[in-house]
Design an enzyme around this catalytic site. Structure first.
Site, PDB file in Angstrom:
ATOM      1  N   TYR A  78      54.729  11.668  38.206  1.00  0.00           N
ATOM      2  CA  TYR A  78      54.145  12.916  38.024  1.00  0.00           C
ATOM      3  C   TYR A  78      55.015  13.989  37.190  1.00  0.00           C
ATOM      4  O   TYR A  78      54.501  14.384  35.937  1.00  0.00           O
ATOM      5  CB  TYR A  78      53.631  13.291  39.124  1.00  0.00           C
ATOM      6  CG  TYR A  78      51.956  14.490  38.554  1.00  0.00           C
ATOM      7  CD1 TYR A  78      51.335  14.322  37.825  1.00  0.00           C
ATOM      8  CD2 TYR A  78      52.989  15.448  38.749  1.00  0.00           C
ATOM      9  CE1 TYR A  78      50.271  15.336  37.477  1.00  0.00           C
ATOM     10  CE2 TYR A  78      52.060  16.719  38.577  1.00  0.00           C
ATOM     11  CZ  TYR A  78      50.519  16.405  38.058  1.00  0.00           C
ATOM     12  OH  TYR A  78      49.619  17.569  37.945  1.00  0.00           O
ATOM     13  N   LYS A  82      54.621  15.203  32.902  1.00  0.00           N
ATOM     14  CA  LYS A  82      54.911  16.284  32.783  1.00  0.00           C
ATOM     15  C   LYS A  82      55.326  16.988  32.292  1.00  0.00           C
ATOM     16  O   LYS A  82      54.952  17.834  31.640  1.00  0.00           O
ATOM     17  CB  LYS A  82      54.370  17.477  34.369  1.00  0.00           C
ATOM     18  CG  LYS A  82      52.614  17.321  35.046  1.00  0.00           C
ATOM     19  CD  LYS A  82      52.085  16.723  33.239  1.00  0.00           C
ATOM     20  CE  LYS A  82      50.254  16.519  34.225  1.00  0.00           C
ATOM     21  NZ  LYS A  82      49.153  16.175  32.981  1.00  0.00           N
TER      22      LYS A  82
END
Length: 120
Positions: A78, A82
């Site tokens: 993640y 991102k």
């Protein structure tokens, strides 16, 4: 474009998380997180930017994350996805600003969403 004649705004706002370290993470989970957050923003932008440019410009808003800037525990994929969205935004802004296409990224902290509630 067919239905409305133009596209003025694209909001890339997808994301999934797998709460694991690099060692714990299976490759299929890595691929899922990268594909949803980073590859999704790439694919949508790739096909929308020419339509925006043809119409005189537009605005693209990408959703990054505070974890894409600072990082966080047990969220390697993640955080990587991102962070990629944050820097993809910078590159797209440089490349497509001259076409009157603004590209910005919002990077919120933890937000009360079903994604966050699933972790509790």
């Amino acid at each position: 474009e067919e239905a409305c004649g133009r596209i003025d705004i694209l909001f890339n706002n997808a994301g999934v998380i797998r709460r694991k370290t690099v060692v714990e993470l299976e490759e299929q989970d890595w691929d899922l997180v990268i594909n949803v957050s980073l590859k999704g923003a790439y694919n949508l932008s790739k096909f929308v930017i020419p339509i925006m440019a043809k119409s005189g410009g537009g605005s693209i808003i990408n959703t990054g994350s505070g974890w894409g800037i600072k990082g966080g525990d047990k969220a390697a994929a993640y955080c990587a996805a991102k962070a990629g969205v944050v820097n993809l935004t910078r590159a797209m802004a440089i490349d497509h600003g001259p076409e009157n296409i603004r590209v910005n990224c919002v990077s919120p902290g933890d937000t009360d969403t079903p994604l966050l509630r699933e972790e509790a």
